[in-house]
Design a protein around this motif. Sequence first.
Motif, PDB file in Angstrom:
ATOM      1  N   LEU A  38       3.913 -22.009  59.164  1.00  0.00           N
ATOM      2  CA  LEU A  38       4.642 -21.980  57.965  1.00  0.00           C
ATOM      3  C   LEU A  38       5.742 -21.811  58.025  1.00  0.00           C
ATOM      4  CD1 LEU A  38       4.058 -21.965  54.907  1.00  0.00           C
ATOM      5  CD2 LEU A  38       3.616 -19.085  55.693  1.00  0.00           C
ATOM      6  N   LEU A  39       6.393 -20.870  59.209  1.00  0.00           N
ATOM      7  CA  LEU A  39       7.821 -20.815  58.854  1.00  0.00           C
ATOM      8  C   LEU A  39       8.274 -22.327  59.738  1.00  0.00           C
ATOM      9  CD1 LEU A  39       8.264 -17.212  60.813  1.00  0.00           C
ATOM     10  CD2 LEU A  39       8.290 -17.478  58.204  1.00  0.00           C
ATOM     11  N   ALA A  40       8.131 -22.160  60.574  1.00  0.00           N
ATOM     12  CA  ALA A  40       8.917 -23.647  60.836  1.00  0.00           C
ATOM     13  C   ALA A  40       8.416 -24.981  59.727  1.00  0.00           C
ATOM     14  CB  ALA A  40       7.924 -24.617  62.436  1.00  0.00           C
ATOM     15  N   GLY A  41       8.105 -24.831  59.365  1.00  0.00           N
ATOM     16  CA  GLY A  41       8.092 -25.565  58.120  1.00  0.00           C
ATOM     17  C   GLY A  41       8.627 -25.145  56.982  1.00  0.00           C
ATOM     18  N   VAL A  42       9.345 -24.383  56.104  1.00  0.00           N
ATOM     19  CA  VAL A  42       9.824 -24.049  55.965  1.00  0.00           C
ATOM     20  C   VAL A  42      11.740 -24.224  56.427  1.00  0.00           C
ATOM     21  CG1 VAL A  42      10.780 -21.633  54.644  1.00  0.00           C
ATOM     22  CG2 VAL A  42       8.718 -21.845  54.680  1.00  0.00           C
ATOM     23  N   LEU A  43      11.796 -23.826  57.608  1.00  0.00           N
ATOM     24  CA  LEU A  43      12.281 -23.965  58.601  1.00  0.00           C
ATOM     25  C   LEU A  43      13.291 -25.145  58.532  1.00  0.00           C
ATOM     26  CD1 LEU A  43      12.525 -21.308  61.555  1.00  0.00           C
ATOM     27  CD2 LEU A  43      14.631 -21.339  59.287  1.00  0.00           C
ATOM     28  N   LEU A  44      12.059 -26.074  58.487  1.00  0.00           N
ATOM     29  CA  LEU A  44      12.840 -27.556  58.676  1.00  0.00           C
ATOM     30  C   LEU A  44      12.976 -27.725  57.087  1.00  0.00           C
ATOM     31  CD1 LEU A  44       9.748 -29.048  61.205  1.00  0.00           C
ATOM     32  CD2 LEU A  44      12.379 -28.745  61.312  1.00  0.00           C
ATOM     33  N   CYS A  45      12.260 -27.685  56.156  1.00  0.00           N
ATOM     34  CA  CYS A  45      12.850 -28.089  54.782  1.00  0.00           C
ATOM     35  C   CYS A  45      13.935 -27.287  54.562  1.00  0.00           C
ATOM     36  CB  CYS A  45      11.512 -27.264  53.520  1.00  0.00           C
ATOM     37  SG  CYS A  45       9.917 -28.396  53.647  1.00  0.00           S
ATOM     38  N   ALA A  46      14.715 -26.076  54.744  1.00  0.00           N
ATOM     39  CA  ALA A  46      15.715 -25.766  54.764  1.00  0.00           C
ATOM     40  C   ALA A  46      16.445 -26.704  55.125  1.00  0.00           C
ATOM     41  CB  ALA A  46      15.391 -24.009  54.960  1.00  0.00           C
ATOM     42  N   ASP A  47      16.473 -26.520  56.733  1.00  0.00           N
ATOM     43  CA  ASP A  47      17.288 -27.649  56.882  1.00  0.00           C
ATOM     44  C   ASP A  47      17.313 -29.143  56.608  1.00  0.00           C
ATOM     45  OD1 ASP A  47      19.223 -28.451  59.606  1.00  0.00           O
ATOM     46  OD2 ASP A  47      17.542 -30.094  60.047  1.00  0.00           O
ATOM     47  N   ALA A  48      16.240 -29.311  56.374  1.00  0.00           N
ATOM     48  CA  ALA A  48      16.747 -30.799  55.689  1.00  0.00           C
ATOM     49  C   ALA A  48      18.040 -30.758  54.559  1.00  0.00           C
ATOM     50  CB  ALA A  48      15.135 -31.133  55.459  1.00  0.00           C
ATOM     51  N   TRP A  49      17.413 -29.508  53.442  1.00  0.00           N
ATOM     52  CA  TRP A  49      17.677 -29.887  51.960  1.00  0.00           C
ATOM     53  C   TRP A  49      19.915 -28.963  52.647  1.00  0.00           C
ATOM     54  CZ3 TRP A  49      21.112 -25.697  50.588  1.00  0.00           C
ATOM     55  CH2 TRP A  49      20.803 -25.749  49.138  1.00  0.00           C
ATOM     56  N   LEU A  50      20.030 -28.657  53.287  1.00  0.00           N
ATOM     57  CA  LEU A  50      21.682 -28.321  53.323  1.00  0.00           C
ATOM     58  C   LEU A  50      21.854 -29.943  54.499  1.00  0.00           C
ATOM     59  CD1 LEU A  50      21.147 -24.681  55.709  1.00  0.00           C
ATOM     60  CD2 LEU A  50      22.193 -26.102  53.803  1.00  0.00           C
ATOM     61  N   GLU A  51      21.094 -30.459  54.770  1.00  0.00           N
ATOM     62  CA  GLU A  51      21.232 -31.642  55.798  1.00  0.00           C
ATOM     63  C   GLU A  51      21.821 -32.562  54.483  1.00  0.00           C
ATOM     64  OE1 GLU A  51      23.040 -34.518  58.524  1.00  0.00           O
ATOM     65  OE2 GLU A  51      22.581 -32.754  58.702  1.00  0.00           O
ATOM     66  N   ASP A  52      21.104 -32.774  53.460  1.00  0.00           N
ATOM     67  CA  ASP A  52      20.780 -33.739  51.775  1.00  0.00           C
ATOM     68  C   ASP A  52      22.372 -33.267  51.528  1.00  0.00           C
ATOM     69  OD1 ASP A  52      20.090 -35.316  50.326  1.00  0.00           O
ATOM     70  OD2 ASP A  52      20.061 -32.890  48.788  1.00  0.00           O
ATOM     71  N   ARG A  53      22.714 -31.646  50.811  1.00  0.00           N
ATOM     72  CA  ARG A  53      23.844 -31.029  51.122  1.00  0.00           C
ATOM     73  C   ARG A  53      25.292 -31.754  51.315  1.00  0.00           C
ATOM     74  NH1 ARG A  53      22.774 -30.532  45.908  1.00  0.00           N
ATOM     75  NH2 ARG A  53      20.726 -31.551  46.759  1.00  0.00           N
ATOM     76  N   THR A  54      24.989 -31.455  52.405  1.00  0.00           N
ATOM     77  CA  THR A  54      26.191 -32.255  53.578  1.00  0.00           C
ATOM     78  C   THR A  54      26.775 -34.013  53.210  1.00  0.00           C
ATOM     79  OG1 THR A  54      25.995 -30.839  55.115  1.00  0.00           O
ATOM     80  CG2 THR A  54      26.959 -32.313  55.748  1.00  0.00           C
ATOM     81  N   LEU A  55      25.262 -34.474  53.478  1.00  0.00           N
ATOM     82  CA  LEU A  55      25.902 -36.407  53.151  1.00  0.00           C
ATOM     83  C   LEU A  55      25.853 -36.120  51.382  1.00  0.00           C
ATOM     84  CD1 LEU A  55      22.689 -37.752  54.892  1.00  0.00           C
ATOM     85  CD2 LEU A  55      24.958 -37.449  55.942  1.00  0.00           C
ATOM     86  N   LEU A  56      25.718 -35.922  50.683  1.00  0.00           N
ATOM     87  CA  LEU A  56      26.461 -35.711  48.618  1.00  0.00           C
ATOM     88  C   LEU A  56      27.513 -35.558  48.682  1.00  0.00           C
ATOM     89  CD1 LEU A  56      24.381 -37.065  46.698  1.00  0.00           C
ATOM     90  CD2 LEU A  56      24.210 -34.120  46.071  1.00  0.00           C
ATOM     91  N   SER A  57      27.993 -33.972  49.889  1.00  0.00           N
ATOM     92  CA  SER A  57      29.591 -34.822  48.976  1.00  0.00           C
ATOM     93  C   SER A  57      29.895 -35.152  50.276  1.00  0.00           C
ATOM     94  CB  SER A  57      29.546 -32.633  49.968  1.00  0.00           C
ATOM     95  OG  SER A  57      30.158 -32.708  51.564  1.00  0.00           O
ATOM     96  N   GLN A  58      29.541 -35.735  51.260  1.00  0.00           N
ATOM     97  CA  GLN A  58      30.613 -36.905  52.185  1.00  0.00           C
ATOM     98  C   GLN A  58      30.125 -37.745  51.837  1.00  0.00           C
ATOM     99  OE1 GLN A  58      28.388 -37.304  56.076  1.00  0.00           O
ATOM    100  NE2 GLN A  58      29.504 -35.114  56.600  1.00  0.00           N
ATOM    101  N   GLN A  59      29.603 -38.250  50.703  1.00  0.00           N
ATOM    102  CA  GLN A  59      28.848 -39.673  50.173  1.00  0.00           C
ATOM    103  C   GLN A  59      29.947 -39.288  48.453  1.00  0.00           C
ATOM    104  OE1 GLN A  59      25.727 -40.256  47.998  1.00  0.00           O
ATOM    105  NE2 GLN A  59      26.198 -42.398  47.251  1.00  0.00           N
TER     106      GLN A  59
END
Length: 175
Positions: free
Chosen positions: A21-42
């Motif tokens: 469960l913790l690994a899933g939450v960490l992966l979701c948080a990482d994906a969300w941060l990556e999405d924010r970074t890519l959105l700002s670059q776009q």
Amino acid sequence: MRDLGLDFQPRRPSLLTVVLLLAGVLLCADAWLEDRTLLSQQEEVEARLAQATRRADRVDAGRRDSRPENVFSAEEGKTLRQTIGLIRIDWEKLYRSIDAATGEDIALLAIRPSAAGKAVQISGEARNMVAALAFVEALRREPLDKAVLLSHQIKQSDPQQPILFEIAATWLTGS
């Protein structure tokens, strides 16, 4: 009776379940941060693209304003194109060709080239008819073609009686 295996007491989650469960939450948080970074670059790339498009439009508008069809009227543009065409003609070659064909027995009075009609008219005097015909034949070289004697006349008032002639030739302008 058989035991149904109903256990109404909640079990505690195992350590593996909590770790997953913790690994899933960490992966979701990482994906969300990556999405924010890519959105700002776009957004940054889109802003640069919009800026480059505006710059290109300004440059294109400047070019459009400096084009002859935008600077000059239709009549002025036509005159300008005709003038450019006349400048591009190899006048030197035409006059050298006529000069090379002119012998001692020939005196040229007028050369009237017509760039639009690709024709040239030559007026002159020849010592005799043989010299005039030899001159016509000598003119039948590039850039002139199809040289013909249009008219000739003996000048009676002159004691040497030269031949006045008019020659027309097609002019191969090369354009």
